[in-house]
Design a protein around this motif. Sequence first.
Motif, short mmCIF file in Angstrom:
data_model
loop_
_atom_site.label_atom_id
_atom_site.label_comp_id
_atom_site.label_asym_id
_atom_site.label_seq_id
_atom_site.Cartn_x
_atom_site.Cartn_y
_atom_site.Cartn_z
N ARG A 155 -23.29 -26.34 46.44
CA ARG A 155 -22.78 -26.00 47.77
C ARG A 155 -23.78 -25.14 48.54
O ARG A 155 -24.04 -25.37 49.73
CB ARG A 155 -21.45 -25.25 47.65
CG ARG A 155 -20.85 -24.82 48.98
CD ARG A 155 -19.49 -24.21 48.79
NE ARG A 155 -18.60 -25.15 48.12
CZ ARG A 155 -17.35 -24.87 47.74
NH1 ARG A 155 -16.86 -23.66 47.96
NH2 ARG A 155 -16.61 -25.76 47.16
N GLU A 156 -24.35 -24.16 47.86
CA GLU A 156 -25.33 -23.29 48.51
C GLU A 156 -26.59 -24.05 48.89
O GLU A 156 -27.13 -23.87 49.98
CB GLU A 156 -25.67 -22.12 47.58
CG GLU A 156 -24.51 -21.15 47.39
CD GLU A 156 -24.72 -20.21 46.22
OE1 GLU A 156 -23.90 -19.29 46.05
OE2 GLU A 156 -25.69 -20.40 45.45
N ARG A 157 -27.07 -24.93 47.99
CA ARG A 157 -28.26 -25.71 48.29
C ARG A 157 -28.02 -26.64 49.47
O ARG A 157 -28.90 -26.82 50.33
CB ARG A 157 -28.69 -26.51 47.05
CG ARG A 157 -29.07 -25.65 45.87
CD ARG A 157 -29.89 -26.40 44.85
NE ARG A 157 -29.22 -27.50 44.21
CZ ARG A 157 -28.55 -27.43 43.07
NH1 ARG A 157 -28.44 -26.25 42.44
NH2 ARG A 157 -28.00 -28.50 42.53
N LEU A 158 -26.84 -27.25 49.53
CA LEU A 158 -26.52 -28.14 50.64
C LEU A 158 -26.46 -27.36 51.96
O LEU A 158 -26.94 -27.83 53.00
CB LEU A 158 -25.19 -28.84 50.39
CG LEU A 158 -24.73 -29.84 51.46
CD1 LEU A 158 -25.74 -30.97 51.64
CD2 LEU A 158 -23.36 -30.41 51.10
N PRO A 224 -22.10 -23.22 62.11
CA PRO A 224 -23.29 -22.78 61.37
C PRO A 224 -23.11 -21.41 60.73
O PRO A 224 -23.74 -21.10 59.73
CB PRO A 224 -24.39 -22.77 62.43
CG PRO A 224 -23.67 -22.68 63.74
CD PRO A 224 -22.39 -23.41 63.54
N ASP A 225 -22.24 -20.57 61.32
CA ASP A 225 -22.00 -19.25 60.75
C ASP A 225 -21.42 -19.35 59.35
O ASP A 225 -21.76 -18.56 58.46
CB ASP A 225 -21.06 -18.44 61.65
CG ASP A 225 -19.73 -19.14 61.89
OD1 ASP A 225 -19.74 -20.37 62.19
OD2 ASP A 225 -18.67 -18.49 61.77
N VAL A 226 -20.56 -20.36 59.13
CA VAL A 226 -19.98 -20.54 57.79
C VAL A 226 -21.06 -21.02 56.82
O VAL A 226 -21.14 -20.56 55.68
CB VAL A 226 -18.82 -21.55 57.84
CG1 VAL A 226 -18.30 -21.83 56.43
CG2 VAL A 226 -17.70 -21.02 58.72
N ILE A 230 -22.34 -19.28 53.31
CA ILE A 230 -22.43 -20.02 52.04
C ILE A 230 -23.85 -19.91 51.48
O ILE A 230 -24.03 -19.71 50.27
CB ILE A 230 -22.04 -21.49 52.23
CG1 ILE A 230 -20.56 -21.60 52.61
CG2 ILE A 230 -22.33 -22.30 50.97
CD1 ILE A 230 -20.14 -23.00 53.00
N ALA A 231 -24.84 -20.06 52.35
CA ALA A 231 -26.23 -20.05 51.90
C ALA A 231 -26.66 -18.67 51.41
O ALA A 231 -27.56 -18.56 50.57
CB ALA A 231 -27.14 -20.50 53.04
N ARG A 232 -26.05 -17.62 51.95
CA ARG A 232 -26.40 -16.26 51.55
C ARG A 232 -25.14 -15.52 51.13
O ARG A 232 -24.63 -14.65 51.85
CB ARG A 232 -27.07 -15.50 52.71
CG ARG A 232 -28.31 -16.20 53.25
CD ARG A 232 -28.94 -15.38 54.36
NE ARG A 232 -30.05 -16.08 54.98
CZ ARG A 232 -29.95 -16.95 55.97
NH1 ARG A 232 -28.74 -17.22 56.45
NH2 ARG A 232 -31.00 -17.53 56.48
N PRO A 233 -24.61 -15.88 49.96
CA PRO A 233 -23.35 -15.24 49.52
C PRO A 233 -23.53 -13.74 49.32
O PRO A 233 -24.63 -13.26 49.00
CB PRO A 233 -23.07 -15.94 48.18
CG PRO A 233 -24.41 -16.43 47.71
CD PRO A 233 -25.16 -16.79 48.97
N ALA A 234 -22.45 -13.01 49.55
CA ALA A 234 -22.49 -11.54 49.38
C ALA A 234 -22.77 -11.21 47.92
O ALA A 234 -22.24 -11.86 47.01
CB ALA A 234 -21.17 -10.94 49.82
N PRO A 235 -23.60 -10.17 47.64
CA PRO A 235 -23.91 -9.81 46.26
C PRO A 235 -22.70 -9.24 45.55
O PRO A 235 -21.78 -8.75 46.17
CB PRO A 235 -25.02 -8.75 46.43
CG PRO A 235 -24.82 -8.20 47.80
CD PRO A 235 -24.30 -9.33 48.63
#
Length: 235
Positions: A155-158, A224-226, A230-235
């Motif tokens: 999901r993150e890669r996509l 795009p905000d979503v 997804i691409a930069r999930p919270a640590p």
Amino acid sequence: MALEDLPGDGGLDDRVPFLARLESEDGTALRALGRELDFAPRDRLIHQNEPSSHILLILHGWTKVTVSAASGYHALLALRGPGDILGESAALTGRPRSATVTALERVRAVAVDHESFRAFLASSPTVALRLLGLTCDRTRAADQRRLEFASMSVRERLAVLLLDLSRTHGRPSDAGVELAVPLTKEELAGAVGASREMVQRELKELRERGVVLTGHRSVVIVRPDVLRRIARPAP
């Protein structure tokens, strides 16, 4: 975008095409060695595994570079456009074509035969170094992407891929940002190192959440905000 719209020679990276790296006289001299060719959308400029006789310099239009495995798996390697060089690896090694290049729109290119291309590089060390620099930049960018993707979910890669495509090939539409490159689900899957089924599931969920709209070889990014979250999930 056409060749005259290319950026200058500063800040070289893997996104700066070959002709934009050259002095104008070198680029003009190289182009003068070949002949111009026109390709319609979906025409194949280069066929994987076929013998090679020339390189191509794209003057206008965009292409996709794909590779197919014996299993039928298709992967999208890159998008190449104005100023880019195609087929240089086969020209220098004498090996068959390593990938297929397909026109995404009407493409105009210059074909330079191998012997003329190699002789030009031999007579112009500066151009040869620019080509080497391009190869190194592409390899470094690919290695960096593999490193980043290794720690990400599908999901993150996509999400990263869709955001990248929206920045480089997005165009405004009534619904959001439409990707101006028609890519298959197999090619999207290959680009993120996943199966077609996994990418379909992720796209279905994004569609149900109202993040994207999808159709036959089309994707519109609505939120795009979503995708950024997804691409930069919270640590």
